[in-house]
Scaffold this active site. Structure first.
Site, PDB file in Angstrom:
ATOM      1  N   ASP A 266       0.693  -1.129   0.091  1.00  0.00           N
ATOM      2  CA  ASP A 266       0.197   0.017  -0.080  1.00  0.00           C
ATOM      3  C   ASP A 266       0.882   1.235   0.005  1.00  0.00           C
ATOM      4  OD1 ASP A 266      -2.598  -0.824  -0.030  1.00  0.00           O
ATOM      5  OD2 ASP A 266      -2.758  -1.264   1.949  1.00  0.00           O
TER       6      ASP A 266
ATOM      7  N   THR B 122     -16.431  23.815   6.746  1.00  0.00           N
ATOM      8  CA  THR B 122     -15.932  25.000   5.680  1.00  0.00           C
ATOM      9  C   THR B 122     -14.532  24.704   5.073  1.00  0.00           C
ATOM     10  OG1 THR B 122     -14.666  26.039   7.557  1.00  0.00           O
ATOM     11  CG2 THR B 122     -16.938  26.653   7.294  1.00  0.00           C
TER      12      THR B 122
END
Length: 686
Positions: free
Chosen positions: A313, A385
């Site tokens: 990975d 946000t």
């Protein structure tokens, strides 16, 4: 969640403590060497069982006077045969004993452990941890030990796994996701967890670790079984050879005492590798345990030594996993100092790994002219946000994702300065992540975040390549990003936008070409590939599905450990092969070194072959027996430590081992037996 409670690292052992521990280990191994004389235990080592039978026969012959053999010589031969057996048993006992202290501490931690088992929702009963079965649900609270291997089904808490991994820093475990697995005998240091037990007694990680370090239930691997059959075959061959020597001697009008023939058999059969074979296997497993890797079978460790392809990975293995700041690029007309100050202030409230890396990067650049933090109102990072920032006086600093900052400034992409837009596109195309920094209504510049390749990983891949092992990076990134990181890391191939199906397909295609494949993973989506791979390394903090599918479990949950596992597997195979080569070469050399001296009285013509000029047939056979015993002692450290595997191809490694252990095995008996012969004559033992 309460703050994790950090424990202190254990104090390192003093030289005196280490010496005492080594002395205790040797004493225990010496005692166990005698208990292993039980023929029922030697059944697992057929060659050494033959040695014991010959030792018994020789001991009996000591009480049967023979004019051709003095009683003193017969006693010496019998003693050295017993020493040969004891030295071999000592090597095995020493290999087993190296992990016994750790096993004892692990056992002590599980004795008397209680569990709070759920009988119905919200109702619990106190039971012994040993009574728990797969499927039971237990509640564990702060300060308690987790009673068994399991999976978190409710709650989130910090767990101290020092009892298993040796690492005192707590880790977070929570229900769902890939960090839900917990290990028995670890301590909960905060909050509470509801755990579903996934292992019956005797099947847990702790039980497997204890069995491995003690060598108690170590099953022979296919390679060991095949080697045992070879050793048995060689023993039978030399048994036939020795049995035919007496008829030849009598045909020539001579006679060979039975004591000589029995002793000769022991010197010719492969006692060296026969005596050290078990110790080599146990020591290999011990090295694996020292890496905090649990093997479900010895077959997995041997397979690691034969691996041709490694699937790794990207995140956490090749790269750090968390993107890090690598550059600040100012917009046109903006001073670098202004961008640096704004990036620092707007990152103070960003507690993510990326935000911390920005602060670290800026501080490493040198002193920054920034206002005191007490004068700054920090705006914490919000996932909603995707912004963080700071207010200082009338200035409003903000930092975040490109779209988030543009929305904050009520701008479109087309409103960005052309040079800054090109910078953002260039960062994205290189596989990095661009962030924007703004002050009030102005764009100050961009931050380049990139998934940083771990230092030294390229060199490790180069070593694997030199051994003939190909590395394949597996990542969910797009092909462009994946190619950039693969080039930097130095891997041989890459699987981009990887899915479980893609991983499985790649493993099967490699295996169809006759290659051994290894991979590591931690998620449920890795389980099919882990099960298919010849060597599957699961992370201990991963899902239960991954741990069950793999044949190796890393307690430290470090994906790079797969490279170390391959190294241990190769060391195990090379050590076994090297000592087998040495042992067989030894036997051939001893055959030609001893027989001329032994038969010179019967066949004077053999004097031409008596190159060693041994003192007498008596000194020849006794010297060979002594050498046979001492060579095992000399090779015990190598068997336990293992032969170091250099970064080279298989052909070069084979040539090196044949030169060192093959040629060394041929020469050692000639030198060793001659020196022992001279010593025996000098002290008057023959």
């Amino acid at each position: 969640m309460n703050a994790p409670i950090l424990t202190q690292d254990p104090q390192p052992k003093t030289a005196a403590q280490a010496k005492t521990g080594a002395s205790t280990l040797w004493q225990a191994a010496l005692g166990k060497a005698f208990t292993k004389l039980d023929p029922r235990q030697l059944q697992r080592a057929p060659v050494m069982l033959v040695v014991e039978l010959t030792a018994i026969v020789t001991t009996v012959l000591c009480f049967m006077p023979n004019p051709a053999v003095s009683t003193g010589l017969a006693v010496q031969i019998a003693l050295w045969l017993w020493f040969t057996l004891l030295f071999a048993n000592f090597a095995e006992a020493l290999a087993e004993g190296r992990g016994k202290a750790r096993a004892d501490s692990l056992k002590a931690g599980s004795q008397g452990l209680k569990a709070r088992r759920q009988t119905q929702p919200g109702v619990y009963e106190s039971v012994a941890a040993s009574e728990l079965r797969r499927g039971d649900i237990v509640r564990v609270e702060a300060g308690e030990q987790i009673p068994g291997d399991g999976e978190v089904i409710e709650g989130i808490a910090a767990v101290n796994e020092a009892a298993i991994t040796g690492e005192s820093a707590p880790v977070i475990r929570e229900s769902g996701g890939d960090r839900s697995a917990v290990t028995g005998n670890t301590n909960l240091v905060s909050d509470w967890l509801l755990v579903k037990i996934t292992a019956n007694p005797g099947e847990s990680t702790l039980d497997r670790m204890i069995a491995l370090v003690e060598g108690a239930r170590r099953q022979k691997t296919p390679n060991e079984i095949a080697l045992d059959m070879l050793l048995i075959g060689l023993t039978l061959v030399f048994l036939v050879v020795v049995a035919t020597l007496q008829p030849f001697a009598r045909y020539a009008g001579g006679d060979l005492p039975l004591v000589y023939l029995v002793a000769l058999l022991v010197t010719l059969i492969p006692t060296t590798i026969g005596g050290l074979l078990s110790a080599i296997g146990i020591a290999g497993m011990d090295r694996l345990v020292r890496l905090n890797v649990i093997a479900k079978s010895g077959r997995a460790v041997e397979a690691a030594g034969d691996v041709h392809v490694l699937l790794l990975d990207k995140t956490g293995t090749i790269t750090f996993g968390n993107r890090r700041c690598s550059a600040l690029i100012a917009a046109p007309g903006i001073a670098e100092q202004d961008l640096t100050e704004a990036a620092l202030l707007s990152s103070l409230g960003d507690d993510t790994a990326e935000g911390k890396s920005i602060v670290e990067y800026i501080r490493n650049l040198g002193p920054v002219q920034a206002p005191e933090r007490s004068a700054v109102k920090v705006i914490a990072f919000s996932a909603e946000t995707r912004l963080s920032g700071a207010d200082h006086g009338s200035q409003r600093y903000r930092k975040g994702a490109v779209d988030a900052v543009l929305d904050y400034l009520k701008m479109n992409r087309s409103d960005m300065p052309a040079a800054l837009a090109r910078t953002v596109d260039k960062i994205a195309q290189s596989g990095g992540t661009p962030l924007l920094v703004a002050s009030d209504a102005r764009l100050l510049g961009a931050i380049h975040l990139k998934d940083v390749v771990k230092p030294g990983i390229r060199e490790r891949f180069a070593e694997l390549r030199a051994m003939g092992i190909r590395t394949v990076m597996v990542t969910g990134d797009n092909p462009l990003t994946a190619a950039a990181i693969a080039a930097e890391a130095g891997v041989d191939d890459v699987i981009a936008e990887a899915t479980p199906e893609k991983k499985l397909q790649r493993i099967r295609s490699e295996q169809a070409e006759g290659k051994m494949v290894a991979m590591c993973g931690d998620g449920a989506n890795d389980a099919p590939a882990l099960a298919q791979a010849d060597v599957g390394l699961a992370m201990n903090d991963g899902t239960q599905a991954a741990r069950e599918a793999a044949n190796l479990v890393d307690l430290d949950s470090d994906p790079t450990k797969l490279l170390d596992v391959v190294q241990v597997g190769k060391e195990l195979l090379v050590t076994r092969g090297a000592l087998t080569t040495f042992s067989v070469a030894n036997d051939v050399a001893k055959y030609f070194a001893i027989l001329p001296a032994l038969f010179i009285g019967v066949y004077p013509q053999l004097g031409v072959l008596n190159l060693m000029q041994l003192h007498s047939p008596q000194s020849a056979i006794l010297s060979a027996i002594v050498f046979n015993a001492l060579i095992i002692v000399a090779l015990i450290p190598l068997a336990l430590r293992g032969v170091r595997v250099q970064a080279t191809d298989a052909a070069s490694l084979l040539r090196r081992n044949l030169l060192i252990y093959g040629l060394g095995g041929l020469l050692a008996p000639f030198v060793g037996i001659k020196l022992i012969d001279m010593l025996l004559v000098a002290v008057g033992l023959v």
